[in-house]
Design a protein around this motif. Structure first.
Motif, short mmCIF file in Angstrom:
data_model
loop_
_atom_site.label_atom_id
_atom_site.label_comp_id
_atom_site.label_asym_id
_atom_site.label_seq_id
_atom_site.Cartn_x
_atom_site.Cartn_y
_atom_site.Cartn_z
N UNK A 39 3.20 9.88 -9.78
CA UNK A 39 2.57 9.99 -11.10
C UNK A 39 1.74 11.26 -11.23
N UNK A 40 0.97 11.57 -10.18
CA UNK A 40 0.13 12.77 -10.22
C UNK A 40 0.98 14.04 -10.20
N UNK A 41 2.11 14.00 -9.47
CA UNK A 41 3.02 15.16 -9.47
C UNK A 41 3.63 15.38 -10.86
N UNK A 42 4.02 14.29 -11.51
CA UNK A 42 4.58 14.40 -12.87
C UNK A 42 3.53 14.97 -13.83
N UNK A 43 2.27 14.57 -13.61
CA UNK A 43 1.18 15.08 -14.47
C UNK A 43 0.72 16.48 -14.05
N UNK A 44 1.43 17.06 -13.04
CA UNK A 44 1.17 18.42 -12.55
C UNK A 44 -0.25 18.60 -12.03
N UNK A 45 -0.78 17.57 -11.37
CA UNK A 45 -2.09 17.68 -10.72
C UNK A 45 -1.93 18.51 -9.45
N UNK A 46 -2.88 19.41 -9.18
CA UNK A 46 -2.82 20.30 -8.03
C UNK A 46 -2.70 19.50 -6.72
N UNK A 47 -1.82 19.96 -5.81
CA UNK A 47 -1.56 19.25 -4.56
C UNK A 47 -2.82 19.11 -3.70
N UNK A 106 0.83 -1.21 0.00
CA UNK A 106 0.00 0.00 0.00
C UNK A 106 0.87 1.27 0.00
N UNK A 107 1.97 1.25 0.76
CA UNK A 107 2.88 2.41 0.76
C UNK A 107 3.44 2.62 -0.64
N UNK A 108 3.86 1.51 -1.27
CA UNK A 108 4.42 1.59 -2.62
C UNK A 108 3.39 2.12 -3.60
N UNK A 109 2.16 1.61 -3.49
CA UNK A 109 1.08 2.03 -4.39
C UNK A 109 0.82 3.53 -4.26
N UNK A 110 0.69 4.00 -3.03
CA UNK A 110 0.36 5.41 -2.83
C UNK A 110 1.51 6.32 -3.25
N UNK A 111 2.76 5.89 -3.00
CA UNK A 111 3.91 6.70 -3.42
C UNK A 111 3.97 6.81 -4.93
N UNK A 112 3.68 5.70 -5.62
CA UNK A 112 3.70 5.72 -7.09
C UNK A 112 2.57 6.58 -7.63
#
Length: 328
Positions: free
Chosen positions: A292-300, A282-288
């Motif tokens: 991924x969302x940061x790379x796609x520039x999704x708002x924090x 679960x930690x690995x899933x959430x970190x990925x």
């Protein structure tokens, strides 16, 4: 016979299998959307944040197995970081090294987190106050103390030997990952090979039956919360080292994420169930997902809202609401 054993094995590991499938789907989707995702930088980003989130989730996991929770973990980690920072900045002249003081500061920092969680355990065990109220109150108390100590300012400027812990690698692997691996092994041994783990699972499954079985429940709860505090203290060392600073308001978003990861990893919020393997997945899933969302520039803020939505959906699924609704 062999088919029944395989069926039983799949049933016992159903949550982990589901998480592994979701993890692969997420990696494939994000990789197709962004070419930058499958890169060395993403690997380093995930492995840098993985250990501190993993340690905070270990702290949450051990209390949730007993049916409790530790909402004071982030405030406690910040207080430990501030005390360590104050010791090092006041006892080590800037630009110099003193490994003895660094080790002393780390011991004191971890001891403070253990002491805070020990206090939580004593109140929960002897006064019978619900864990959520005790740890929430402790969070407010500790946050206030941290602000008084720092006057709302950031304490920074640590020796290289301390910064090494959170920022350097050995054999290409970040040092925090080694520390997390050691703590995960300790947790596994406690849960599966020591009486404390067996009693924690028993109490989480049936508190009344555990009390009547002769288990010293008060002592068990205090030990569980003290162990939770130990993991918080280790996480505080890594966080403070990685940021090269300490403040009262650091890592506040980690509280929701640690609860989310614990539930997502198969730890039952009502207690009595949970595995290390599920938590790590679960930690690995959430970190990925976060990377991924940061790379796609999704708002924090949208990411935080998304995590809240995932938590609600996971809790509903764990409580069988969805299973009954869709007759799964």
């Amino acid at each position: 016979m062999k088919l029944n054993m395989q069926s039983s094995l799949v049933k016992r590991n159903r949550d982990n299998i589901m998480l592994s499938i979701i993890l692969m789907i997420v990696v494939i989707i994000v990789s197709l959307i962004s070419e930058r995702f499958l890169s060395y930088n993403t690997f380093i980003s995930v492995t840098r944040q993985f250990p501190e989130m993993g340690l905070l989730t270990l702290c949450m996991m051990i209390t949730m197995i007993t049916g409790g929770i530790n909402l004071s973990c982030i405030a406690s980690a910040n207080l430990s970081g501030i005390i360590m920072a104050k010791m090092m900045t006041s006892m080590i002249p800037k630009g110099t090294e003193n490994v003895g003081v660094v080790i002393l500061a780390i011991i004191v920092g971890i001891s403070i987190s253990v002491l805070v969680s020990f206090g939580n355990g004593v109140i929960i065990a002897y006064l019978k106050v619900p864990a959520i109220l005790v740890t929430l109150s402790m969070q407010m108390l500790i946050s206030g103390v941290s602000i008084v100590i720092t006057k709302g300012e950031i304490v920074s400027g640590f020796p290289e030997s301390f910064q090494f812990i959170g920022n350097k690698s050995v054999l290409g692997i970040p040092v925090p990952l080694y520390i997390f691996a050691i703590c995960a092994i300790i947790m596994y041994i406690v849960l599966h090979h020591l009486p404390l783990g067996q009693k924690a699972y028993m109490y989480g499954s049936n508190p009344t039956a555990t009390e009547f079985s002769g288990v010293n429940v008060k002592r068990m709860i205090i030990k569980v919360y003290s162990l939770s505090g130990f993991f918080v203290g280790v996480a505080a060392v890594i966080l403070t080292s990685r940021f090269n600073s300490a403040a009262s308001g650091y890592a506040t978003s980690y509280l929701l994420q640690s609860v989310l990861i614990a539930v997502l990893g198969g730890i039952d919020p009502n207690g009595g169930k949970g595995k290390i393997s599920g938590m790590i997945l679960a930690v690995l899933l959430l970190q990925i997902v976060a990377s991924g969302l940061n790379i796609l520039r999704v708002d924090q803020f949208l990411i935080t809202a998304l995590f809240g939505l995932i938590l609600l959906a996971t809790v509903a699924f764990r409580l069988n609401s969805f299973k009954k609704l869709f007759k799964l």
